[in-house]
Design a protein around this motif. Structure first.
Motif, PDB file in Angstrom:
ATOM      1  N   VAL A 167     -20.859 -31.772 -21.192  1.00 24.92           N
ATOM      2  CA  VAL A 167     -19.502 -31.293 -20.926  1.00 24.92           C
ATOM      3  C   VAL A 167     -19.030 -31.792 -19.563  1.00 24.92           C
ATOM      4  O   VAL A 167     -19.791 -31.819 -18.598  1.00 24.92           O
ATOM      5  CB  VAL A 167     -19.463 -29.754 -20.977  1.00 24.92           C
ATOM      6  N   ASN A 168     -17.769 -32.228 -19.519  1.00 26.86           N
ATOM      7  CA  ASN A 168     -17.217 -32.842 -18.317  1.00 26.86           C
ATOM      8  C   ASN A 168     -15.979 -32.049 -17.865  1.00 26.86           C
ATOM      9  O   ASN A 168     -14.863 -32.322 -18.309  1.00 26.86           O
ATOM     10  CB  ASN A 168     -16.848 -34.298 -18.612  1.00 26.86           C
ATOM     11  N   PRO A 169     -16.132 -31.041 -16.992  1.00 28.99           N
ATOM     12  CA  PRO A 169     -14.982 -30.248 -16.542  1.00 28.99           C
ATOM     13  C   PRO A 169     -14.003 -31.091 -15.725  1.00 28.99           C
ATOM     14  O   PRO A 169     -14.383 -32.074 -15.095  1.00 28.99           O
ATOM     15  CB  PRO A 169     -15.624 -29.156 -15.665  1.00 28.99           C
ATOM     16  N   TYR A 170     -12.731 -30.665 -15.733  1.00 29.75           N
ATOM     17  CA  TYR A 170     -11.726 -31.380 -14.948  1.00 29.75           C
ATOM     18  C   TYR A 170     -10.726 -30.416 -14.335  1.00 29.75           C
ATOM     19  O   TYR A 170     -10.527 -29.292 -14.802  1.00 29.75           O
ATOM     20  CB  TYR A 170     -11.001 -32.420 -15.806  1.00 29.75           C
ATOM     21  N   LEU A 171     -10.059 -30.894 -13.284  1.00 28.49           N
ATOM     22  CA  LEU A 171      -8.913 -30.238 -12.662  1.00 28.49           C
ATOM     23  C   LEU A 171      -7.808 -31.275 -12.503  1.00 28.49           C
ATOM     24  O   LEU A 171      -8.102 -32.450 -12.239  1.00 28.49           O
ATOM     25  CB  LEU A 171      -9.272 -29.674 -11.283  1.00 28.49           C
ATOM     26  N   ARG A 172      -6.541 -30.858 -12.644  1.00 25.88           N
ATOM     27  CA  ARG A 172      -5.414 -31.777 -12.531  1.00 25.88           C
ATOM     28  C   ARG A 172      -4.255 -31.121 -11.799  1.00 25.88           C
ATOM     29  O   ARG A 172      -4.040 -29.915 -11.902  1.00 25.88           O
ATOM     30  CB  ARG A 172      -4.885 -32.164 -13.917  1.00 25.88           C
ATOM     31  N   TYR A 173      -3.497 -31.964 -11.121  1.00 27.51           N
ATOM     32  CA  TYR A 173      -2.223 -31.534 -10.557  1.00 27.51           C
ATOM     33  C   TYR A 173      -1.237 -32.678 -10.728  1.00 27.51           C
ATOM     34  O   TYR A 173      -1.540 -33.834 -10.390  1.00 27.51           O
ATOM     35  CB  TYR A 173      -2.348 -31.181  -9.073  1.00 27.51           C
ATOM     36  N   SER A 174      -0.065 -32.391 -11.270  1.00 28.99           N
ATOM     37  CA  SER A 174       0.947 -33.429 -11.437  1.00 28.99           C
ATOM     38  C   SER A 174       2.299 -32.915 -10.976  1.00 28.99           C
ATOM     39  O   SER A 174       2.566 -31.705 -10.984  1.00 28.99           O
ATOM     40  CB  SER A 174       1.033 -33.902 -12.900  1.00 28.99           C
ATOM     41  N   ALA A 175       3.146 -33.841 -10.563  1.00 32.25           N
ATOM     42  CA  ALA A 175       4.483 -33.502 -10.081  1.00 32.25           C
ATOM     43  C   ALA A 175       5.455 -34.598 -10.515  1.00 32.25           C
ATOM     44  O   ALA A 175       5.153 -35.791 -10.405  1.00 32.25           O
ATOM     45  CB  ALA A 175       4.493 -33.366  -8.556  1.00 32.25           C
ATOM     46  N   GLU A 176       6.618 -34.182 -11.023  1.00 27.95           N
ATOM     47  CA  GLU A 176       7.653 -35.111 -11.473  1.00 27.95           C
ATOM     48  C   GLU A 176       8.986 -34.764 -10.812  1.00 27.95           C
ATOM     49  O   GLU A 176       9.273 -33.602 -10.538  1.00 27.95           O
ATOM     50  CB  GLU A 176       7.820 -35.040 -12.992  1.00 27.95           C
ATOM     51  N   ARG A 177       9.800 -35.802 -10.613  1.00 31.45           N
ATOM     52  CA  ARG A 177      11.113 -35.589  -9.988  1.00 31.45           C
ATOM     53  C   ARG A 177      12.074 -36.656 -10.502  1.00 31.45           C
ATOM     54  O   ARG A 177      11.677 -37.809 -10.743  1.00 31.45           O
ATOM     55  CB  ARG A 177      10.999 -35.688  -8.471  1.00 31.45           C
ATOM     56  N   LEU A 178      13.335 -36.294 -10.669  1.00 30.04           N
ATOM     57  CA  LEU A 178      14.379 -37.218 -11.102  1.00 30.04           C
ATOM     58  C   LEU A 178      15.581 -37.054 -10.191  1.00 30.04           C
ATOM     59  O   LEU A 178      16.061 -35.940  -9.971  1.00 30.04           O
ATOM     60  CB  LEU A 178      14.779 -36.928 -12.554  1.00 30.04           C
ATOM     61  N   TRP A 179      16.055 -38.175  -9.626  1.00 33.38           N
ATOM     62  CA  TRP A 179      17.213 -38.171  -8.744  1.00 33.38           C
ATOM     63  C   TRP A 179      18.329 -39.027  -9.321  1.00 33.38           C
ATOM     64  O   TRP A 179      18.072 -40.125  -9.838  1.00 33.38           O
ATOM     65  CB  TRP A 179      16.872 -38.743  -7.366  1.00 33.38           C
ATOM     66  N   GLN A 180      19.544 -38.561  -9.233  1.00 35.71           N
ATOM     67  CA  GLN A 180      20.727 -39.376  -9.474  1.00 35.71           C
ATOM     68  C   GLN A 180      21.157 -39.926  -8.127  1.00 35.71           C
ATOM     69  O   GLN A 180      21.405 -39.153  -7.188  1.00 35.71           O
ATOM     70  CB  GLN A 180      21.847 -38.544 -10.086  1.00 35.71           C
TER      71      GLN A 180
END
Length: 324
Positions: A167-180
């Motif tokens: 078993v291979n445990p994981y942690l993640r963090y992601s961030a998204e942004r959209l600008w006009q």
């Protein structure tokens, strides 16, 4: 599994009658009669399974909301100059649980982006980027941020395991942004992810995409990517210019010029390439055909031109409409 998928793809290819924008299919009647019952049956199974699991973990609304779970089968036919011809069947799936309370979602998906290798190995992004197989499947819980990415950073924190032994445990963090960008038609989007897998180490990737429509059918994009993986231990970068053109209601094409390189202390380009990606919806938004010729100038060949071509046939199993 691979032989059965390959046989199905050959059957479907034989049933293609030609490009016609006036209806919703390029298949001959006998091919439609063959695949429709199979597709409908598998789609119902995918949808019912997802909603039953959603109902267990989530709320009674699980039977009436949109569910983004899907199963996708594909077969790639790849040829590159000085390399052997390769046939690569693949499966990709995602199980979505949208009604879980407090924006906590159970996610099961194959081919996570952390398993797709270096930027040079990935090549250019297709009009629909998939797939590898079941060997890199992850299951975990993901907590979504509440902000719209047009108004602030939309974040997601997740944890789980990669489904193989050990078993291979994981942690993640992601961030998204959209600008006009002001009053102009230009938009800038950003996607960033940091990950840790116990057996694979740390990784980080960032994608910045600026683009604008040129008219009703053409869209220009400039895409920059950075990626670092602990097991590879080199900062990679890629820069591409893309022109996307809608050819009709069921076909599109992308022209790309791409540079791929690596190393932060001594940056160098590893490959230049030009690529065309033609994508066709050949049957009712669940059967697609891609043709992707490319001309590479790799460092390993002293930047001499090398031709390559990929053909892909892809079938999508996903309920299209919200249940009533």
């Amino acid at each position: 599994m691979g032989k059965h998928i390959f046989a199905l793809m050959l059957l479907l290819t034989a049933g293609v009658t030609g490009a016609d924008e006036t209806n919703d299919s390029d298949l001959s009647p006998w091919a439609i009669d063959t695949i429709t019952p199979i597709h409908d049956s598998v789609t119902r199974w995918v949808d019912n399974t997802a909603r039953n699991i959603d109902g267990f973990f989530g709320t009674i609304d699980s039977d009436s909301v949109d569910n983004e779970s899907y199963l996708r089968l594909s077969t790639d036919f790849d040829w590159a100059e000085s390399e052997e011809f390769d046939i690569d069947p693949g499966i990709r799936f995602k199980l979505d649980v949208p009604t879980t309370e407090e924006r906590l979602r159970l996610i099961i998906e194959s081919d996570p982006e952390e398993s797709r290798g270096t930027l040079e190995e990935q090549g250019a992004e297709r009009l629909r980027n998939d797939t590898d197989g079941l060997g890199d499947t992850v299951a975990g819980l993901s907590r979504l941020g509440s902000r719209d990415k047009r108004e602030g950073w939309h974040t997601r924190v997740g944890a789980g395991v990669k489904l193989h032994w050990p078993v291979n445990p994981y942690l993640r963090y992601s961030a998204e942004r959209l600008w006009q960008l002001g009053d102009s038609p230009w938009q800038l989007s950003s996607y960033n992810r940091a990950s840790w897998f116990e057996h694979d180490g740390y990784s980080a990737r960032s994608r910045w995409d600026v683009g604008r429509p040129l008219d009703s059918t053409r869209h220009l994009r400039f895409v920059s990517q950075l990626q670092w993986q602990e097991d590879y231990d080199q900062l990679e970068f890629s820069q591409s210019t893309q022109l996307n053109i809608v050819l009709g209601k069921r076909s599109a094409i992308r022209y790309s010029a791409v540079i791929v390189g690596g190393s932060s202390s001594n940056p160098r380009v590893n490959d230049y390439y030009l690529q065309t990606d033609y994508r066709r919806d050949i049957h009712r938004q669940y059967l697609y055909w891609d043709i992707v010729p490319a001309l590479h100038f790799p460092r390993e060949a002293d930047f001499k031109p090398r031709w390559a071509i990929s053909l892909r046939l892809e079938m999508l199993f996903r309920a299209q409409l919200t249940r009533e």
